[in-house]
Design an enzyme around this catalytic site. Sequence first.
Site, PDB file in Angstrom:
ATOM      1  N   HIS A   1      -1.342 -37.901  29.360  1.00 17.27           N
ATOM      2  CA  HIS A   1      -1.004 -36.483  29.557  1.00 17.27           C
ATOM      3  C   HIS A   1      -1.215 -35.716  28.252  1.00 17.27           C
ATOM      4  O   HIS A   1      -1.822 -34.630  28.245  1.00 17.27           O
ATOM      5  CB  HIS A   1       0.452 -36.360  30.018  1.00 17.27           C
ATOM      6  N   GLU A   2      -0.728 -36.288  27.156  1.00 15.80           N
ATOM      7  CA  GLU A   2      -0.891 -35.614  25.859  1.00 15.80           C
ATOM      8  C   GLU A   2      -2.350 -35.609  25.411  1.00 15.80           C
ATOM      9  O   GLU A   2      -2.783 -34.677  24.733  1.00 15.80           O
ATOM     10  CB  GLU A   2      -0.003 -36.282  24.808  1.00 15.80           C
TER      11      GLU A   2
ATOM     12  N   HIS B   1      -4.009 -32.581  26.531  1.00 16.14           N
ATOM     13  CA  HIS B   1      -3.846 -31.418  25.663  1.00 16.14           C
ATOM     14  C   HIS B   1      -4.672 -31.566  24.377  1.00 16.14           C
ATOM     15  O   HIS B   1      -5.256 -30.602  23.880  1.00 16.14           O
ATOM     16  CB  HIS B   1      -2.376 -31.245  25.270  1.00 16.14           C
TER      17      HIS B   1
END
Length: 458
Positions: free
Chosen positions: A24-25, A28
Site C-alpha cells: 500500500h505504501e 504512494h
Amino acid sequence: MTVLLFILGVLFVAIGIIVSIALHEVGHLVPAKLFKVRVTQYMVGFGRTLWSTKKGDTEYGIKAIPAGGFVAMIGMYPPNKTDGSVRPSSTGLLQTLAESRAEPRKAGRLEKLAADARDMAHEEVGPEDENRVFYKLPVWKKIIIMLGGPAMNFVIAIVLMAVVLMGFGIAQPTTTLAEVNACQVKYGEQPPADLSNCTPTPAAAAGLKPGDKIVSFDGKQPASWDELSAWIKADAGRNVPITVERGGQSVSLSITPVLTARPVVNAAGVAEKDANGGVLTQEVGFAGISPASANVPQPVTAVLPAVGDNIAAVAGVVVNLPQRMVAVAQAAFSSAPRDPNGPVSVVGVGRVAGELAATEQVPLSARIAALISLIAGVNIALGVFNLIPLLPLDGGHVAGALYEGARRRIAKWFGRKDPGPFDIAKLLPLTYVVASVLLVMGALLIYADIVKPVNLFG
C-alpha cells in the site's frame, strides 16, 4: 496438530496483511518519486524503528508496531500565506483571534496545530528542494499519489482472487450424489425415529446410492446439478429412466419424482420469505438426493465481477459503519449475537484465519484457498476504507486536492487571483477528531473480537 495449524493460519494471514500494508505504501512511494517529490521516509509500522537503511534521499525501514505504515514527503502543507514562513505570522494569528473573539484560546490552539504541521512538513526542505515539495504539485498528481495506496490494495485483491478462482476454483454442486434420503418428509417436519416404517423417497425406491454419478436423465445428459434439479422438479409423477455411473460401471434405473412443497430459493440459494417472514414454498417434483461438491476453476472473466461484488459488500458495511459499530457494542456488552457480516479487527481476522486452517474436515487445498481469499478481503477493506473522504485517510487528501482544483478553476472563470494551494493543515483539528474516533472504534472491535468473536463455524 490442530493448535499448530491454528498458529500457522494466523501467521499466514498476519504476514499477508503486513505485506499488503507495505505494498500500500509502495503505491504512494512510486508515483511520488516519479513526480520528483522528495520522500524522506518509507516505513512499515509505527513506534520504535527496528531496522532501516538509506538509499538516495529515502530511509527505508521497519518499525515495532506493524499496525500500518507511512511515506513521509516534504512540503505536504504550504507555507503561511501572509509572510511565506512555515510558522504563522503575528498578523495571521491576530487576525484569527479577532475573527474568533468568543473562543480566543481555542483559535490559538488550532493555529498552533497548523503551524506545527507546517513546521514538520518543511523541516527538511532545503533551497535545492524548491520544486520537490508536495504542495506545489498539480492537483492531478496529488490525486494519483494519494490514490496509489488504495489502488495497490485493489490490485493485490484482484491478483489473489485470480489465484483462488482460476487456480483453486470454487465449490460447485456436481451430478455425483453425496446423499440419498431414506424417507419422504414434508417440508418443516422432522424425519421419524424409526426409518423402517417411513415412505421411501423416490431416489431410495429407485436404488440410487451415495457416490452415484447421474449421467443420463430421461435420455438427456445433465451439464450441471442445476439443470438436473430443474428436470426433476418438472417431472413429478412421471416414471423417468435414469443412468448412473457406479464403481466404473453403467447402471440403468428408473425414478418417479413426487410432487411436494419445497422452499423457493433465490440466485444465492437463500430461501425467500413472504411479508410475514414465513418461508415461501412451491409444489415441485422431489427425488430426495443431495449433490456432492467439487472445486471448478473459473475463467478470467469471473475475477473482476467477484472483486466488484466484494467491494460493493465492504462499501455497504462502511456506509452503515455507525450502525454496525452500535451493533458490535451491543453484542460485546450484552448477550446479543455478533453479526458475522459485520466489521472485525485484526484480532478477529487472525482468529478466523486460525479456525480456517485448523478445520481438518475441510481439504487442505480448500483451506489454503480460504486463507488467500481472506487476505484478498482484507485488501479490499483497506482500499475501500482509505477512500473515505476524511483526513487522515487517503480519501481526505484526495478531497483536499479536489477542493483546491475546484476553487482555482472557479477563480479563473471569474478572473480572480489564483488562490494557490489549499492549506490542508487547517483541517488538522478535524483530523485529530477522526483519528481519535478510529482509535476508539479499533479498541471496541478488538475487545468485541476477544469477548464475543465472530463464529463462522457455528
